[in-house]
Design a protein around this motif. Sequence first.
Motif, PDB file in Angstrom:
ATOM      1  N   UNK A   1      28.077  37.682  60.313  1.00 23.04           N
ATOM      2  CA  UNK A   1      28.798  38.234  59.173  1.00 23.04           C
ATOM      3  C   UNK A   1      28.980  37.196  58.070  1.00 23.04           C
ATOM      4  N   UNK A   2      28.836  35.901  58.408  1.00 21.13           N
ATOM      5  CA  UNK A   2      28.956  34.854  57.394  1.00 21.13           C
ATOM      6  C   UNK A   2      27.874  35.006  56.336  1.00 21.13           C
ATOM      7  N   UNK A   3      26.678  35.423  56.731  1.00 19.94           N
ATOM      8  CA  UNK A   3      25.603  35.590  55.751  1.00 19.94           C
ATOM      9  C   UNK A   3      25.994  36.601  54.686  1.00 19.94           C
ATOM     10  N   UNK A   4      26.562  37.720  55.117  1.00 21.87           N
ATOM     11  CA  UNK A   4      26.925  38.764  54.160  1.00 21.87           C
ATOM     12  C   UNK A   4      28.112  38.316  53.309  1.00 21.87           C
ATOM     13  N   UNK A   5      29.091  37.664  53.913  1.00 17.64           N
ATOM     14  CA  UNK A   5      30.232  37.155  53.153  1.00 17.64           C
ATOM     15  C   UNK A   5      29.773  36.231  52.033  1.00 17.64           C
ATOM     16  N   UNK A   6      28.937  35.270  52.381  1.00 11.70           N
ATOM     17  CA  UNK A   6      28.496  34.273  51.410  1.00 11.70           C
ATOM     18  C   UNK A   6      27.667  34.934  50.310  1.00 11.70           C
ATOM     19  N   UNK A   7      26.748  35.816  50.716  1.00  8.74           N
ATOM     20  CA  UNK A   7      25.916  36.494  49.727  1.00  8.74           C
ATOM     21  C   UNK A   7      26.774  37.324  48.771  1.00  8.74           C
ATOM     22  N   UNK A   8      27.757  38.047  49.311  1.00 10.58           N
ATOM     23  CA  UNK A   8      28.607  38.895  48.468  1.00 10.58           C
ATOM     24  C   UNK A   8      29.407  38.066  47.477  1.00 10.58           C
ATOM     25  N   UNK A   9      29.983  36.967  47.931  1.00  6.12           N
ATOM     26  CA  UNK A   9      30.770  36.122  47.038  1.00  6.12           C
ATOM     27  C   UNK A   9      29.896  35.467  45.973  1.00  6.12           C
ATOM     28  N   UNK A  10      28.692  35.045  46.367  1.00  8.86           N
ATOM     29  CA  UNK A  10      27.789  34.444  45.378  1.00  8.86           C
ATOM     30  C   UNK A  10      27.384  35.473  44.335  1.00  8.86           C
ATOM     31  N   UNK A  11      27.082  36.685  44.763  1.00 14.06           N
ATOM     32  CA  UNK A  11      26.677  37.727  43.819  1.00 14.06           C
ATOM     33  C   UNK A  11      27.800  38.047  42.838  1.00 14.06           C
ATOM     34  N   UNK A  12      29.003  38.240  43.346  1.00 12.05           N
ATOM     35  CA  UNK A  12      30.128  38.565  42.463  1.00 12.05           C
ATOM     36  C   UNK A  12      30.401  37.442  41.471  1.00 12.05           C
ATOM     37  N   UNK A  13      30.203  36.209  41.891  1.00 14.91           N
ATOM     38  CA  UNK A  13      30.487  35.065  41.021  1.00 14.91           C
ATOM     39  C   UNK A  13      29.268  34.602  40.231  1.00 14.91           C
ATOM     40  N   UNK A  14      28.164  35.366  40.310  1.00 15.59           N
ATOM     41  CA  UNK A  14      27.005  35.069  39.486  1.00 15.59           C
ATOM     42  C   UNK A  14      26.162  33.905  39.940  1.00 15.59           C
ATOM     43  N   UNK A  15      26.257  33.539  41.226  1.00 14.91           N
ATOM     44  CA  UNK A  15      25.490  32.419  41.759  1.00 14.91           C
ATOM     45  C   UNK A  15      24.329  32.903  42.615  1.00 14.91           C
ATOM     46  N   UNK A  16      23.223  32.182  42.583  1.00 14.37           N
ATOM     47  CA  UNK A  16      22.145  32.401  43.538  1.00 14.37           C
ATOM     48  C   UNK A  16      22.501  31.699  44.841  1.00 14.37           C
TER      49      UNK A  16
ATOM     50  N   UNK B   1      35.516  34.703  52.061  1.00 15.28           N
ATOM     51  CA  UNK B   1      35.428  33.272  51.804  1.00 15.28           C
ATOM     52  C   UNK B   1      34.036  32.772  52.128  1.00 15.28           C
ATOM     53  N   UNK B   2      33.597  31.777  51.393  1.00 17.06           N
ATOM     54  CA  UNK B   2      32.352  31.088  51.715  1.00 17.06           C
ATOM     55  C   UNK B   2      32.599  30.121  52.866  1.00 17.06           C
ATOM     56  N   UNK B   3      33.780  29.602  52.935  1.00 14.82           N
ATOM     57  CA  UNK B   3      34.181  28.664  53.975  1.00 14.82           C
ATOM     58  C   UNK B   3      35.564  28.142  53.636  1.00 14.82           C
ATOM     59  N   UNK B   4      36.062  27.263  54.461  1.00 10.97           N
ATOM     60  CA  UNK B   4      37.354  26.630  54.210  1.00 10.97           C
ATOM     61  C   UNK B   4      37.101  25.154  53.949  1.00 10.97           C
TER      62      UNK B   4
ATOM     63  N   UNK C   1      37.639  29.159  50.376  1.00  8.37           N
ATOM     64  CA  UNK C   1      36.908  29.131  49.105  1.00  8.37           C
ATOM     65  C   UNK C   1      36.398  30.530  48.806  1.00  8.37           C
ATOM     66  N   UNK C   2      37.026  31.172  47.832  1.00  8.91           N
ATOM     67  CA  UNK C   2      36.608  32.490  47.402  1.00  8.91           C
ATOM     68  C   UNK C   2      35.891  32.417  46.071  1.00  8.91           C
ATOM     69  N   UNK C   3      36.078  33.440  45.257  1.00  8.88           N
ATOM     70  CA  UNK C   3      35.343  33.538  44.000  1.00  8.88           C
ATOM     71  C   UNK C   3      35.644  32.383  43.054  1.00  8.88           C
ATOM     72  N   UNK C   4      36.925  32.026  42.901  1.00 13.45           N
ATOM     73  CA  UNK C   4      37.272  30.951  41.967  1.00 13.45           C
ATOM     74  C   UNK C   4      36.617  29.635  42.358  1.00 13.45           C
ATOM     75  N   UNK C   5      36.480  29.411  43.674  1.00 16.81           N
ATOM     76  CA  UNK C   5      35.858  28.179  44.138  1.00 16.81           C
ATOM     77  C   UNK C   5      34.368  28.120  43.879  1.00 16.81           C
ATOM     78  N   UNK C   6      33.783  29.251  43.507  1.00 17.02           N
ATOM     79  CA  UNK C   6      32.354  29.299  43.204  1.00 17.02           C
ATOM     80  C   UNK C   6      32.094  29.329  41.699  1.00 17.02           C
ATOM     81  N   UNK C   7      33.093  28.989  40.928  1.00 20.50           N
ATOM     82  CA  UNK C   7      32.917  28.913  39.477  1.00 20.50           C
ATOM     83  C   UNK C   7      33.243  27.508  38.987  1.00 20.50           C
ATOM     84  N   UNK C   8      32.716  27.200  37.838  1.00 19.61           N
ATOM     85  CA  UNK C   8      33.098  26.000  37.105  1.00 19.61           C
ATOM     86  C   UNK C   8      33.407  26.469  35.682  1.00 19.61           C
TER      87      UNK C   8
END
Length: 459
Positions: A145-160, A398-401, A412-419
């Motif tokens: 399920x980590x694969x889907x979590x990470x992919x979903x968070x990256x997609x929502x935050x505009x990251x590959x 979360x992508x991870x802790x 680390x959720x969406x905000x952690x995947x932005x700059x």
Amino acid sequence: MTAMSDGDTTQTDEDALGTERQVEAAERAALELANVDEAARDEALHAIADGIRERGDEVLAANAADVEAAEAALERGEYSQALVDRLELDDAKLHGIAEMVESVAGQADPLGETLAARELDDGLDLYEVSVPIGVVATVFESRPDALVQIAALCLKSGNAAILKGGSEAGESNRVLHEVVVEATRDVDGVPEGWAQLVEAHEAVDRVLALDDEVDLVMPRGSSEFVSYVEDNTQIPVLGHTEGVCHVYVDEAADLAMAEDVAFDAKVQYPAVCNAVETLLVHEAVADDFLPGLVDRYEDAGVELRGDAATRAVVDVGEATAADWETEYGDLELAVKVVEDVSDAVRHVNEHGSKHTESILTEDDDNAAAFMQGVDAASVFRNASTRFADGYRYGLGAEVGISTGKIHARGPVGLDGLTTYKYYLEGDGHVVASYSGEDAKPFTHVDFDGEWRPGDPDRP
């Protein structure tokens, strides 16, 4: 050392080239995805959730093959029961994965947010605006399920996303990655190649070498693995190491409540990084508290080890120095009797992993001393360490802790995947006007405003 044949060399070169092409595709996709509007990203996320539900039988069949192989490895002593438990999916877990993806879609858009607006001078306005990081590479453990979590968070935050799961979940990860890619392929605006799956163990080192293309690496694993990644790349690393978490039962604790919380923190799901691994008990309440809790733990199959003061109260195994720094990930627990809250803080800071700690107390001063004194990403009062989770924090997933302190900390959720980047809006302004003997002064006045391209009403 076995000599490498010419054929082996050719295959290695081809594999390396394949990894580079995947990363290059992700880099191209990241530049496009950064400009895809929220509606399209959310549409793609809902398509992923629908795909997981529609292809659930296929996912479970692949997972069953992984679990069968893992159970054989368990019998050979190669895997732990905790790893097998994390690996296994069922209908309820699949339903939860789909709901998680939808919850990510329901989060506020993390992109394009004006974090600060400042007038530098009349008609010269500076905006700090949130943007994606770019290409995020993740290496994660056996939970598919980590694969889907990470992919979903990256997609929502505009990251590959570059996704590298453990070989033990290989069949599950392939099918889940295929579901993610197929579901988003026909969504207008979502670029091809935004989610890349790499499988070979050697591919990790290849990715780590591509510091011009990859913007962030998030390893999820042991401290040794995270250290290996940090030592072998120039890419910024957001480390997710083990969780040596503590629960401290203070002298002012409600002991009935403390028993329930301490039990939940270990037994509810012991295979995860936010489960408690060491229980600290104030010496004033050890005699009253420990016997009942130990009986309850033992009924649940928990193997206990304690220091001398603990063993003077209850009949448990002897704890060694290594136990205080061990992430068991299973029904095992170390117990130590401490003198006071300061002693508890000292123990946590010496042996903890800066993940999640909890104090159980009705005393405000003791709570403050513990919560402010402990160095950890999350510190709780009168709550189970198991709450340290992106979904439970309302982050969607979360992508991870992160147990570090730079850029992002804790789940680390969406905000952690932005700059962010700075946008400066002027009207022919030149630096020469603000230099020399007759230099104009800057106004440097903060104002409430949102940056929008071509906005005629901008202050």
